[in-house]
Design an enzyme around this catalytic site. Structure first.
Site, mmCIF file in Angstrom:
data_model
loop_
_atom_site.group_PDB
_atom_site.id
_atom_site.type_symbol
_atom_site.label_atom_id
_atom_site.label_comp_id
_atom_site.label_asym_id
_atom_site.label_seq_id
_atom_site.Cartn_x
_atom_site.Cartn_y
_atom_site.Cartn_z
ATOM 1 C CD GLN A 60 -3.144 -1.007 0.975
ATOM 2 O OE1 GLN A 60 -3.729 0.054 1.185
ATOM 3 N NE2 GLN A 60 -3.734 -2.015 0.360
ATOM 4 C CE LYS A 96 -0.025 2.204 6.400
ATOM 5 N NZ LYS A 96 -0.780 1.021 6.884
ATOM 6 C CG ASP A 141 -3.573 0.771 4.383
ATOM 7 O OD1 ASP A 141 -3.926 -0.308 4.885
ATOM 8 O OD2 ASP A 141 -2.394 1.048 4.104
ATOM 9 C CB ILE A 192 2.480 5.453 11.353
ATOM 10 C CG1 ILE A 192 1.050 5.562 10.797
ATOM 11 C CG2 ILE A 192 2.672 4.168 12.156
ATOM 12 C CD1 ILE A 192 0.704 4.495 9.778
ATOM 13 C CE1 TYR A 193 9.019 6.564 17.581
ATOM 14 C CE2 TYR A 193 7.818 4.818 18.716
ATOM 15 C CZ TYR A 193 8.959 5.566 18.544
ATOM 16 O OH TYR A 193 10.041 5.313 19.335
ATOM 17 C CB ILE A 194 9.524 4.380 12.311
ATOM 18 C CG1 ILE A 194 8.883 5.013 11.067
ATOM 19 C CG2 ILE A 194 10.336 3.143 11.934
ATOM 20 C CD1 ILE A 194 9.885 5.558 10.070
ATOM 21 C CG ASP A 250 -4.811 -7.870 4.862
ATOM 22 O OD1 ASP A 250 -4.765 -8.964 4.268
ATOM 23 O OD2 ASP A 250 -4.206 -6.866 4.452
ATOM 24 C CD GLU A 288 6.410 -6.478 10.517
ATOM 25 O OE1 GLU A 288 7.487 -5.954 10.211
ATOM 26 O OE2 GLU A 288 5.295 -6.064 10.170
ATOM 27 C CG ASP A 299 0.862 -2.717 7.841
ATOM 28 O OD1 ASP A 299 0.343 -1.664 7.445
ATOM 29 O OD2 ASP A 299 1.785 -3.292 7.247
#
Ligand SMILES: *[C@@H]1O[C@H](CO)[C@@H](O)[C@H](O)[C@H]1NC(C)=O
Ligand SMILES: *[C@@H]1O[C@H](CO)[C@@H](O)[C@H](O)[C@H]1NC(C)=O
Length: 421
Positions: free
Chosen positions: A131, A147, A166, A252-254, A314, A319, A329
């Site tokens: 996406q 996103k 999304d 979105i925080y990584i 989905d 992870e 996600d």
């Protein structure tokens, strides 16, 4: 004894034998019907009857919610900040195993505010995944994932549970749901209105600019659109802004640290004509219990409850961070407010295991409190209201289903299904 008496006695004994035998057979049959359930359909019937007979404590408000609500409202209240870098230095030390942020921390309100206000200084395509995503750098050097919005809030996605693109707001909702249910393994997420021209095109590198189109309008304005770079990205499907080129999106925080990707044992086939083994085998979990550590199984059951509430079907892979499952996600949730895909809960009803702390927490937010509280927590988000009332009712309806499934498991396994791990 004459012949007649003998015949009568033999007949009576035979009758008694038949009656007792039939009884045993019938009882055996009943038991076999009850445990284990042979199909999802049979289970659905049990759940339906459980829902009709739920105890009032599941339907009413639990007075214990007050304490949690007040602390959470205080924790997530936006607060002014002076130096974003200092806050992010703190936040980047927070993650521990799969806990991405602390339960309560006075910096949280400020940190969310930095995500809402810090200028965007650099933007790149993030070609990872199926996406459209962008990688952004904020003025304080913090990198985040962006996103964009694809759908209005009231979209109804028909078709399979994993269909559509999304839903950006689902990422923000997932963050607050995680905060309330104490599944603090989602990234920190805020909604934000960004400008396709000033914040994205003008801050983008060449590669990103090449995945955007600029169309001059007759009145002298320009329309900016973005198609990006990803597995499903193509020039026909673009994100365009309003007349000022503004779009909604989420930051979105990584999550720092090493994440590793694993195939979900409850993965779908993604084919209409092929079913996965877990879809037909109600004893599917038996084999898993031997192969997988209980702590991992409990993580996946927490994930199933989380995903079921928001209808994210989905999660074909999950992870882990330091061997614990993280909830990243979450954009495929809230596709159809009228549909509840019960099979997302398969890990719970097939394994009949649950973390005792999760069960405690779920019971605190009964009686409509769960969605009310998330609503209040997210009032300061630029994208408020995050979801429609129909979706909120969906979340509450599904919470009752979760209660019913746990009741079913408690009947089957007793308190030993609740684990302290
Ligand atoms: C913020 O703090 C950092 C140290 O963490 C410092 O290097 C930087 O100059 C500060 N920025 C401002 C605007 O004060
Ligand atoms: C310019 O034209 C476009 C397309 O016709 C329209 O959407 C937009 O609102 C107009 N902008 C202004 C400032 O009038």
């Amino acid at each position: 004894m004459n012949k007649r008496t003998v015949i009568i006695i033999v007949a009576l004994v035979s009758l008694v034998c038949i009656a007792v035998g039939a009884n045993f057979y019938f009882m055996y049959y009943l038991n076999a019907e009850e445990i284990p359930l042979s199909s999802t359909r049979a289970l659905e019937n049990v759940i339906r009857s459980k829902i009709r007979h739920l105890k009032p404590s599941y339907l009413n408000r639990n007075p214990r919610f007050f304490m949690y609500r007040n602390k959470l409202l205080k924790n997530y209240k936006p607060a002014a900040y002076e130096n974003a870098s200092v806050l992010w230095d703190i936040a980047n030390w927070w993650p521990h195993e799969n806990e991405i942020y602390p339960q309560y921390d006075s910096s949280m309100g400020q940190l969310l505010q930095t995500l809402r206000l810090e200028p965007i200084t650099k933007v790149y395509n993030l070609a990872r995944g199926t996406q459209l995503k962008l990688l952004m750098r904020l003025a304080n050097q913090q990198k985040i994932i962006f996103k964009p919005q694809w759908y209005p809030r009231d979209i109804v996605i028909d078709g399979p549970v994993y269909g559509g693109k999304d839903r950006h707001v689902a990422e923000v909702y997932a963050f607050y749901l995680g905060a309330v249910l104490d599944f603090r393994s989602t990234p920190i997420v805020v909604g934000r209105i960004v400008n396709l021209k000033r914040d994205i095109y003008e801050r983008g590198d060449n590669e990103l600019q090449n995945t955007m189109t600029i169309t001059p309008e007759e009145n002298g304005t320009e329309q900016y659109c973005l198609f990006g770079k990803c597995h499903y990205c193509n020039e026909e499907e673009t994100v365009c802004g309003d007349e000022k080129n503004n779009i909604e999106g989420v930051l979105i925080y990584i999550i720092p640290g090493q994440l590793s990707k694993k195939r979900s044992p409850w993965q779908r086939t993604y084919k209409d004509d092929k079913r996965a083994p877990w879809e037909d085998d109600m004893n599917y979990c038996k084999a898993l219990k031997g192969k997988m550590e209980t702590i991992r199984l409990l993580d996946l059951i927490d994930v199933a409850i989380f995903d079921y509430l928001i209808q994210n079907g989905d999660r074909h892979h999950y992870e882990t961070r330091e061997e614990r499952v993280v909830l990243i996600d979450n954009g495929k949730a809230f596709g159809n407010p009228n549909k509840d895909h019960l099979d997302i809960l398969a890990p719970l009803y097939q394994c009949c295991l649950l973390r005792a702390t999760t069960w405690e927490r779920l019971q605190v937010f009964s009686g409509g409190v769960l969605t009310e509280l998330i609503d209040r927590l997210s009032k300061h988000d630029a994208l408020y209201p995050l979801i429609t009332d129909k979706h909120k009712r969906g979340v509450e309806r599904r919470l009752l289903v979760v209660y019913a499934v746990v009741e079913y498991c408690l009947d089957r396994e007793g308190e030993k299904m609740l684990k302290n791990l």
